[in-house]
Design a protein around this motif. Sequence first.
Motif, PDB file in Angstrom:
ATOM      1  N   THR A 111       9.116  47.840  14.559  1.00  0.00           N
ATOM      2  CA  THR A 111      10.424  47.282  14.899  1.00  0.00           C
ATOM      3  C   THR A 111      11.383  47.529  13.752  1.00  0.00           C
ATOM      4  OG1 THR A 111       9.461  45.543  16.282  1.00  0.00           O
ATOM      5  CG2 THR A 111      11.707  45.198  15.496  1.00  0.00           C
ATOM      6  N   VAL A 112      12.494  48.153  14.057  1.00  0.00           N
ATOM      7  CA  VAL A 112      13.538  48.403  13.056  1.00  0.00           C
ATOM      8  C   VAL A 112      14.708  47.484  13.372  1.00  0.00           C
ATOM      9  CG1 VAL A 112      15.091  50.104  12.025  1.00  0.00           C
ATOM     10  CG2 VAL A 112      12.839  50.813  12.864  1.00  0.00           C
ATOM     11  N   GLU A 113      15.069  46.646  12.401  1.00  0.00           N
ATOM     12  CA  GLU A 113      16.190  45.742  12.621  1.00  0.00           C
ATOM     13  C   GLU A 113      17.338  46.095  11.678  1.00  0.00           C
ATOM     14  OE1 GLU A 113      14.984  42.005   9.721  1.00  0.00           O
ATOM     15  OE2 GLU A 113      14.749  41.779  11.896  1.00  0.00           O
ATOM     16  N   SER A 164      18.191  45.520  16.916  1.00  0.00           N
ATOM     17  CA  SER A 164      16.826  45.919  16.577  1.00  0.00           C
ATOM     18  C   SER A 164      16.292  46.829  17.684  1.00  0.00           C
ATOM     19  CB  SER A 164      15.921  44.699  16.403  1.00  0.00           C
ATOM     20  OG  SER A 164      15.766  44.012  17.631  1.00  0.00           O
ATOM     21  N   VAL A 173      12.337  48.899  18.891  1.00  0.00           N
ATOM     22  CA  VAL A 173      10.951  49.281  18.642  1.00  0.00           C
ATOM     23  C   VAL A 173      10.852  50.799  18.723  1.00  0.00           C
ATOM     24  CG1 VAL A 173       8.564  49.127  19.422  1.00  0.00           C
ATOM     25  CG2 VAL A 173      10.049  47.112  19.545  1.00  0.00           C
ATOM     26  N   CYS A 200      10.733  46.971   3.662  1.00  0.00           N
ATOM     27  CA  CYS A 200       9.749  46.122   4.322  1.00  0.00           C
ATOM     28  C   CYS A 200       9.342  45.036   3.341  1.00  0.00           C
ATOM     29  CB  CYS A 200       8.532  46.930   4.760  1.00  0.00           C
ATOM     30  SG  CYS A 200       7.286  45.962   5.649  1.00  0.00           S
ATOM     31  N   HIS A 236       4.823  45.558  12.946  1.00  0.00           N
ATOM     32  CA  HIS A 236       5.594  45.039  11.818  1.00  0.00           C
ATOM     33  C   HIS A 236       7.053  45.452  11.941  1.00  0.00           C
ATOM     34  CE1 HIS A 236       2.306  43.948   8.653  1.00  0.00           C
ATOM     35  NE2 HIS A 236       2.080  43.423   9.829  1.00  0.00           N
ATOM     36  N   THR A 237       7.867  44.834  11.107  1.00  0.00           N
ATOM     37  CA  THR A 237       9.308  45.066  11.122  1.00  0.00           C
ATOM     38  C   THR A 237       9.770  45.651   9.805  1.00  0.00           C
ATOM     39  OG1 THR A 237       9.697  43.232  12.676  1.00  0.00           O
ATOM     40  CG2 THR A 237      11.581  43.961  11.344  1.00  0.00           C
ATOM     41  N   THR A 256      13.492  46.878   7.787  1.00  0.00           N
ATOM     42  CA  THR A 256      14.927  46.555   7.822  1.00  0.00           C
ATOM     43  C   THR A 256      15.738  47.749   7.384  1.00  0.00           C
ATOM     44  OG1 THR A 256      14.389  44.263   7.266  1.00  0.00           O
ATOM     45  CG2 THR A 256      16.685  44.946   6.994  1.00  0.00           C
TER      46      THR A 256
END
Length: 233
Positions: free
Chosen positions: A161-163, A170, A172, A204, A226-227, A229
């Motif tokens: 996930t990129v926010e 965000s 995925v 991250c 995981h995410t 940023t």
Amino acid sequence: MVVTKVEHYDKTYTIKQRCSSVGEIRYYLQPHVPYYDQLLLYKGKLLLDGMTTLSDLDIDENDSDEVEMKLHRKIRPQVITITVHTGYETLYLDISSFDSVSGLKRMIDEKVGIAPHRQNLTTLGATMYDQWTLDLYAISTTPTVFVKETPRNPEWSLDITVEVPSDRESMVINLEKFDTVYTLHGMIRRAGLAEEGRGFHLECAGRRLDGTMTMAILLCDIQSGHTVTLIYH
């Protein structure tokens, strides 16, 4: 017996000896261009393997026809400008002719976001091998390279996930564990998540992610689900 006529810039060399392979033709061209400095082309394609036979090229050595080839001398060590067609965009990359194909792949990944291990590069119909230097393929200081991207391996799949906190957005993104952070950058741009023309980096858990690192190296910190940023510069 086939007679081979080899054009070398403004000269033409005629080989009347019987030849059954590319290596034998190159042998008879040595008085004009040293063997390992030769780049030989037939019908616009590079003949890099001296073991290639004339029959492999659909030439019958017993015919009485003439076969025309072209001979170039490898360029001297220098910076060359490579035109790279990726399927996403066309790049113009300056790189040393003594750099390796793997070095070119890393540059393509950084600019476009195609993981090096999923790049198949060709020029003049010849496959480009990672460990070989670019001068082995360059008949001029402005060669053209084509990139074919191989499919991702589902067994190595990751969902990240990129926010973007500044935009409150965000997404995925699915990638491979052997894709690099630069690959993820490219996927983010192509997905339209990042603003066009703006530079950014990824973090991250407060840690900035180096572009050349693969997801496999980062797996101790980044797992599927995981995410990361996106931070604009």
